[in-house]
Write a protein that holds these residues in place. Sequence first.
Motif, PDB file in Angstrom:
ATOM      1  N   ASP A 193      43.285  38.923  51.469  1.00  0.00           N
ATOM      2  CA  ASP A 193      43.203  38.249  50.181  1.00  0.00           C
ATOM      3  C   ASP A 193      42.379  36.962  50.223  1.00  0.00           C
ATOM      4  O   ASP A 193      41.678  36.643  49.274  1.00  0.00           O
ATOM      5  CB  ASP A 193      44.611  37.907  49.663  1.00  0.00           C
ATOM      6  N   ASP A 233      37.806  40.980  40.807  1.00  0.00           N
ATOM      7  CA  ASP A 233      36.799  39.925  40.761  1.00  0.00           C
ATOM      8  C   ASP A 233      35.696  40.142  41.799  1.00  0.00           C
ATOM      9  O   ASP A 233      34.515  39.929  41.514  1.00  0.00           O
ATOM     10  CB  ASP A 233      37.442  38.552  40.967  1.00  0.00           C
ATOM     11  N   ARG A 234      36.067  40.571  42.991  1.00  0.00           N
ATOM     12  CA  ARG A 234      35.079  40.825  44.045  1.00  0.00           C
ATOM     13  C   ARG A 234      34.126  41.951  43.650  1.00  0.00           C
ATOM     14  O   ARG A 234      32.919  41.869  43.878  1.00  0.00           O
ATOM     15  CB  ARG A 234      35.775  41.191  45.362  1.00  0.00           C
ATOM     16  N   LEU A 235      34.668  42.999  43.086  1.00  0.00           N
ATOM     17  CA  LEU A 235      33.837  44.142  42.713  1.00  0.00           C
ATOM     18  C   LEU A 235      32.936  43.816  41.529  1.00  0.00           C
ATOM     19  O   LEU A 235      31.777  44.244  41.488  1.00  0.00           O
ATOM     20  CB  LEU A 235      34.706  45.371  42.436  1.00  0.00           C
ATOM     21  N   GLY A 270      35.193  46.242  48.896  1.00  0.00           N
ATOM     22  CA  GLY A 270      35.519  44.880  48.499  1.00  0.00           C
ATOM     23  C   GLY A 270      36.675  44.246  49.237  1.00  0.00           C
ATOM     24  O   GLY A 270      37.043  43.107  48.949  1.00  0.00           O
ATOM     25  N   THR A 271      37.252  44.944  50.207  1.00  0.00           N
ATOM     26  CA  THR A 271      38.388  44.385  50.938  1.00  0.00           C
ATOM     27  C   THR A 271      37.979  43.568  52.148  1.00  0.00           C
ATOM     28  O   THR A 271      38.819  42.910  52.757  1.00  0.00           O
ATOM     29  CB  THR A 271      39.379  45.488  51.381  1.00  0.00           C
ATOM     30  N   GLY A 272      36.706  43.598  52.529  1.00  0.00           N
ATOM     31  CA  GLY A 272      36.246  42.786  53.649  1.00  0.00           C
ATOM     32  C   GLY A 272      36.060  43.528  54.950  1.00  0.00           C
ATOM     33  O   GLY A 272      36.055  42.913  56.025  1.00  0.00           O
ATOM     34  N   THR A 290      32.832  42.436  57.076  1.00  0.00           N
ATOM     35  CA  THR A 290      33.003  41.087  57.611  1.00  0.00           C
ATOM     36  C   THR A 290      33.954  41.105  58.793  1.00  0.00           C
ATOM     37  O   THR A 290      33.657  40.541  59.857  1.00  0.00           O
ATOM     38  CB  THR A 290      33.527  40.133  56.511  1.00  0.00           C
ATOM     39  N   LEU A 350      42.227  40.059  42.722  1.00  0.00           N
ATOM     40  CA  LEU A 350      41.156  39.549  43.592  1.00  0.00           C
ATOM     41  C   LEU A 350      40.107  40.632  43.811  1.00  0.00           C
ATOM     42  O   LEU A 350      38.902  40.354  43.790  1.00  0.00           O
ATOM     43  CB  LEU A 350      41.720  39.099  44.935  1.00  0.00           C
ATOM     44  N   LEU A 351      40.563  41.849  44.039  1.00  0.00           N
ATOM     45  CA  LEU A 351      39.629  42.955  44.244  1.00  0.00           C
ATOM     46  C   LEU A 351      38.758  43.150  43.005  1.00  0.00           C
ATOM     47  O   LEU A 351      37.545  43.324  43.125  1.00  0.00           O
ATOM     48  CB  LEU A 351      40.379  44.248  44.576  1.00  0.00           C
ATOM     49  N   ALA A 358      31.724  40.903  40.931  1.00  0.00           N
ATOM     50  CA  ALA A 358      30.674  40.069  41.519  1.00  0.00           C
ATOM     51  C   ALA A 358      29.615  40.915  42.224  1.00  0.00           C
ATOM     52  O   ALA A 358      28.454  40.511  42.318  1.00  0.00           O
ATOM     53  CB  ALA A 358      31.286  39.063  42.490  1.00  0.00           C
ATOM     54  N   ARG A 359      29.991  42.106  42.699  1.00  0.00           N
ATOM     55  CA  ARG A 359      29.050  43.028  43.339  1.00  0.00           C
ATOM     56  C   ARG A 359      28.285  43.886  42.325  1.00  0.00           C
ATOM     57  O   ARG A 359      27.454  44.703  42.703  1.00  0.00           O
ATOM     58  CB  ARG A 359      29.794  43.993  44.267  1.00  0.00           C
TER      59      ARG A 359
END
Length: 167
Positions: free
Chosen positions: A152, A109-111, A18-20, A23, A106-107, A113-114
Amino acid sequence: MAASARKAPNILITGTPGTGKSTLAGQVAERTGLHHIDVGAIAKDSALYDGYDDEYDCPVIDDDRIVDELEDKMAAGGNVVDYHGCDFFPERWFDVVFVLRVDNTLLYDRLVARGYAGRKLADNVECEILQTIVEEARESYASEIVHELRSDAPDDVDINARRTGNV
């Protein structure tokens, strides 16, 4: 083949899920002309697994088979590797290691969402809080090649791609 004998560097981009990483690795590869190696995709495509973790609901990669699969590519150089672990890769493979870091909320929320939940979610957030991947990288590679990068905000991807692409 020694790092100095390679025609182009090998870069590792690692960090908590989830840290990117993917990308950033894709952008760095595009900017530099280096080859992007997504270790998770290689493991999936070639079924390089050593079992299945029911608790985390995911396959467990076979570290030795991954290393064998990548050895020739890494010896040749010119790769941007992304994976959430790093301690099983041979030290000789990398010229620079970037560990992506992200704010814990933030992490989370990202996780979510996954689709991460329960222990898988909690353990990954805890991994970031305790700097597990940073410590793993520092223990596995020479300190002068390990660098932390913030991830972030969306702008951080472009900033980090420019920084890492100048290696």
